[in-house]
Write a protein that holds these residues in place. Structure first.
Motif, short mmCIF file in Angstrom:
data_model
loop_
_atom_site.label_atom_id
_atom_site.label_comp_id
_atom_site.label_asym_id
_atom_site.label_seq_id
_atom_site.Cartn_x
_atom_site.Cartn_y
_atom_site.Cartn_z
N ASP A 115 -2.96 3.95 6.99
CA ASP A 115 -2.21 4.42 5.67
C ASP A 115 -3.25 5.09 4.91
O ASP A 115 -4.18 4.38 4.58
CB ASP A 115 -1.75 3.23 5.07
CG ASP A 115 -0.53 2.49 5.70
OD1 ASP A 115 0.51 3.39 6.02
OD2 ASP A 115 -0.49 1.31 6.13
N ILE A 116 -3.14 6.26 4.37
CA ILE A 116 -3.94 7.18 3.65
C ILE A 116 -3.17 7.62 2.40
O ILE A 116 -2.15 8.12 2.64
CB ILE A 116 -4.47 8.06 4.50
CG1 ILE A 116 -5.81 8.85 3.92
CG2 ILE A 116 -3.54 9.09 5.18
CD1 ILE A 116 -6.68 9.98 4.54
N GLY A 117 -3.83 7.56 1.34
CA GLY A 117 -3.53 8.27 0.09
C GLY A 117 -4.38 8.01 -0.82
O GLY A 117 -5.55 7.69 -0.78
N ILE A 127 0.80 -1.37 0.04
CA ILE A 127 -0.03 0.07 0.02
C ILE A 127 0.95 1.22 -0.10
O ILE A 127 0.64 1.96 -0.83
CB ILE A 127 -0.76 -0.11 1.12
CG1 ILE A 127 -1.98 -1.25 0.86
CG2 ILE A 127 -1.66 1.28 1.59
CD1 ILE A 127 -2.74 -1.33 2.26
N ILE A 128 1.94 1.26 0.89
CA ILE A 128 2.74 2.49 0.93
C ILE A 128 3.53 2.67 -0.43
O ILE A 128 3.36 3.70 -0.87
CB ILE A 128 3.77 2.35 2.14
CG1 ILE A 128 2.93 2.52 3.55
CG2 ILE A 128 5.13 3.37 1.86
CD1 ILE A 128 3.88 2.08 4.59
N VAL A 163 -8.05 6.29 -0.61
CA VAL A 163 -7.96 4.80 0.21
C VAL A 163 -7.36 4.93 1.33
O VAL A 163 -6.47 5.83 1.42
CB VAL A 163 -7.56 3.79 -0.96
CG1 VAL A 163 -6.00 3.85 -1.19
CG2 VAL A 163 -7.82 2.45 -0.18
N ILE A 164 -7.76 4.11 2.29
CA ILE A 164 -7.28 4.29 3.83
C ILE A 164 -7.52 2.97 4.27
O ILE A 164 -8.58 2.17 3.93
CB ILE A 164 -8.09 5.37 4.55
CG1 ILE A 164 -7.35 5.53 5.89
CG2 ILE A 164 -9.48 4.86 4.88
CD1 ILE A 164 -7.73 6.81 6.79
N ARG A 170 -1.50 14.58 -0.68
CA ARG A 170 -0.94 14.21 0.59
C ARG A 170 -1.12 12.54 0.71
O ARG A 170 -2.18 11.85 0.49
CB ARG A 170 -1.17 14.95 1.94
CG ARG A 170 -0.59 16.31 1.84
CD ARG A 170 -0.83 16.75 3.38
NE ARG A 170 -2.26 16.88 3.53
CZ ARG A 170 -2.87 17.44 4.98
NH1 ARG A 170 -2.00 17.72 5.62
NH2 ARG A 170 -4.04 17.59 5.15
N ALA A 171 0.00 12.14 1.40
CA ALA A 171 -0.24 10.36 1.76
C ALA A 171 0.37 10.19 3.05
O ALA A 171 1.59 11.25 3.20
CB ALA A 171 0.29 9.78 0.66
N GLY A 172 0.16 9.51 3.91
CA GLY A 172 0.77 9.25 5.02
C GLY A 172 0.59 7.78 5.86
O GLY A 172 -0.25 7.23 5.49
#
Length: 163
Positions: free
Chosen positions: A144-146, A12-13, A127-128, A78-80
């Motif tokens: 994980d969000i992005g 996912i990352i 997606v999260i 943004r993603a994180g």
């Protein structure tokens, strides 16, 4: 970290990072943000709020672990990977996300529970993945969000071929 989830989380990352293009910056969340309230109140300092996603609720009583969290930013997105922990009931946190994510416009795509809960939500373009784990002294929440890469996520899974 549960070894069985490592490939999923890494995938996912990796997808998030590969889907982002252009000049970007990778920022580690400072420990000063972990000492602030994670409820995202209107009176929170601006430097803390920039690490928050407005449509990502966080249960009261959880603190951000700045050493294990990061935000990836590029123009327009943004993603994180955010890690929270606290002395909250595991079941209450899972219920919180099932209820509050829908209130913030997210749709539950899948849910897996066995020794930990993995909840996957989506909304147009995003997606999260939320993992809630029991720890002997606290409950850990990894998020994980992005951006969602539409073509990859919506592909049909091929049927098993008969011999």
């Amino acid at each position: 970290m549960n070894i069985r989830n490592r490939p999923l989380r890494s995938g996912i990352i990796l997808l998030i990072l590969l889907s982002l293009s252009g000049c970007s910056t990778l920022q580690s969340i400072t420990s000063s943000s972990s000492s602030s309230s994670s409820s995202g109140s209107a009176g929170a300092p601006a430097d803390v709020m920039k690490y928050r996603f407005a449509d990502l609720p966080v249960p009261p009583g959880l603190a951000l672990d700045g050493g294990k969290s990061f935000i990836f930013e590029s123009p327009g997105t943004r993603a994180g990977h955010l890690v929270y922990s606290g002395f909250r009931n595991y079941g209450a946190i899972v219920s919180f996300y099932r209820e509050k994510m829908v209130e913030h416009g997210w749709r539950l795509v899948s849910s897996f529970e066995r020794d930990q809960a993995t909840l996957v939500f989506e909304k147009p373009g995003w997606v999260i993945n939320i993992v809630v784990r029991k720890n002997p002294i606290s409950t850990i929440v990894e998020i994980d969000i992005g951006p969602r890469e539409k073509g990859f996520v919506e592909q049909d899974i091929p049927a098993k071929k008969k011999k």
